[in-house]
Design an enzyme around this catalytic site. Sequence first.
Site, mmCIF file in Angstrom:
data_model
loop_
_atom_site.group_PDB
_atom_site.id
_atom_site.type_symbol
_atom_site.label_atom_id
_atom_site.label_comp_id
_atom_site.label_asym_id
_atom_site.label_seq_id
_atom_site.Cartn_x
_atom_site.Cartn_y
_atom_site.Cartn_z
ATOM 1 N N LYS A 3 -42.400 40.929 86.401
ATOM 2 C CA LYS A 3 -41.884 42.297 86.525
ATOM 3 C C LYS A 3 -42.139 43.120 85.262
ATOM 4 C CE LYS A 3 -38.495 41.530 90.226
ATOM 5 N NZ LYS A 3 -39.214 42.221 91.292
ATOM 6 N N TYR B 44 -31.785 33.997 94.213
ATOM 7 C CA TYR B 44 -33.038 34.427 94.841
ATOM 8 C C TYR B 44 -34.139 34.165 93.820
ATOM 9 C CZ TYR B 44 -36.902 37.261 96.469
ATOM 10 O OH TYR B 44 -38.150 37.668 96.865
ATOM 11 N N TYR C 165 -39.752 43.403 104.408
ATOM 12 C CA TYR C 165 -38.322 43.455 104.697
ATOM 13 C C TYR C 165 -37.976 44.559 105.710
ATOM 14 C CZ TYR C 165 -38.468 40.903 100.253
ATOM 15 O OH TYR C 165 -38.775 40.031 99.255
ATOM 16 N N ASP D 193 -35.167 31.542 85.348
ATOM 17 C CA ASP D 193 -35.912 32.563 86.068
ATOM 18 C C ASP D 193 -35.516 33.906 85.473
ATOM 19 O OD1 ASP D 193 -36.823 34.498 87.800
ATOM 20 O OD2 ASP D 193 -36.135 33.506 89.628
#
Length: 422
Positions: free
Chosen positions: A269, A137, A9, A240
């Site tokens: 995560k 996202y 990014y 998600d």
Amino acid sequence: MKSPIWHPYAHLKTQTPAPKVSGGQGACFTLETGEQLLDATCSWWCMIHGYGHPRLIQAIRDQAGELCHVMLGGLSHEPADRLARELVRITPAGLNHVFYSDSGSVGMEVAMKMAVQYHRLQDKPHKHRMLALMKAYHGDTAGCMAVCDPEEGMHGLFSGYLPQHHFAPAPTAAFDADKADVHHDLQALRAVLERHHHEIAALLMEPLLQAAGGLNMTSPHYVKGARQLCDEFDVLLIFDEVATGFGRTGKMFAADHAEVTPDIMVLSKGLTGGYLGHAATLATGRVHDAFIGDSPEHAFMHGPTFMGNPLACRVALESLAVFEQENYLDKIARLSELLRRELCDDTQLRQHPDVVDVRVLGAAAVIETRCADNLEGVGEFARRHGVWLRPIGRWLYTMPAYITTEEQIRRITSTMKAWFQR
């Protein structure tokens, strides 16, 4: 000498040299210069126990002395089996089957492939598109990019390369909205399903908290209504929970707020406390049992090399044990109350001309500004205050480690507020 690392990014022409991290302890990491920074992002939301946690480190060391890796194709091992049983125990009832992978993005790819193949095995091959929400996202791999917000998301330049899916408006009713306030959002979702359900395999959703799309926080009533609509239109529901899982929204999983079981749930995560990359895609018996059959199409053709890695499974087991034994949900409740008091209750902050909204859910807080330019330079500003902040576009947020102290939270929030008072 300039580092050959290609950073994520980053604008290569204007990026500044990345500071090197040499270590970390608790909620802070240390740079090779000796500078210590309080990590307000817990390293992209995964280091929920902070840095240098002795139990997690020891779990990795112990497992490394036994078995570092073996393929899960045709083989198994005790850490993978134990972790699968634990995930079935703690997730919403009915999610009884666990497929491992090595990252949240790949876990979502697995979920989407499962949904398409499920419908094909039900003699409905035309149901091969996804339905996602605006502001979503879901990751940076090709399949995931195709279900991220196509307008405000970061993958617009790949639109000609990506498959085309359907999108419903992002829900607008806040987390604490009542059922009537959610009606408009659910009607918008229903309208898309009525038009396209014949080709939609699954609805993808970050329940309650759309993370990288701007920390949009929505109501459990919307999640319940989405479950009902999916049942009505023969569409699988995929949660998600890569960002929302393991306590981030105030309960173990965001699904728990709505008392809803999705057909498929993706975790990553916080799964390993951030100490190793790993992911799990869980499915109900309804989905899993559709793959039991005699044809070649009944085999699920997916197999990441490092799926079920023993080191990752072992540290995930220890992460979960620490979470439960040390009552992390209580810690998160205290963090949430403090974040709300320091940010949401600050009238001066809320009335600042650059600020659109301030909101908190569990251990996640965001100051939404009018444009990304309002946050230009905030990272360098925070570093001078000893805090590591990294905004997403026009959203200045914190998702701290759950072991962050009250004094450290105040340091984070005072730095965020100081940016608007400078």
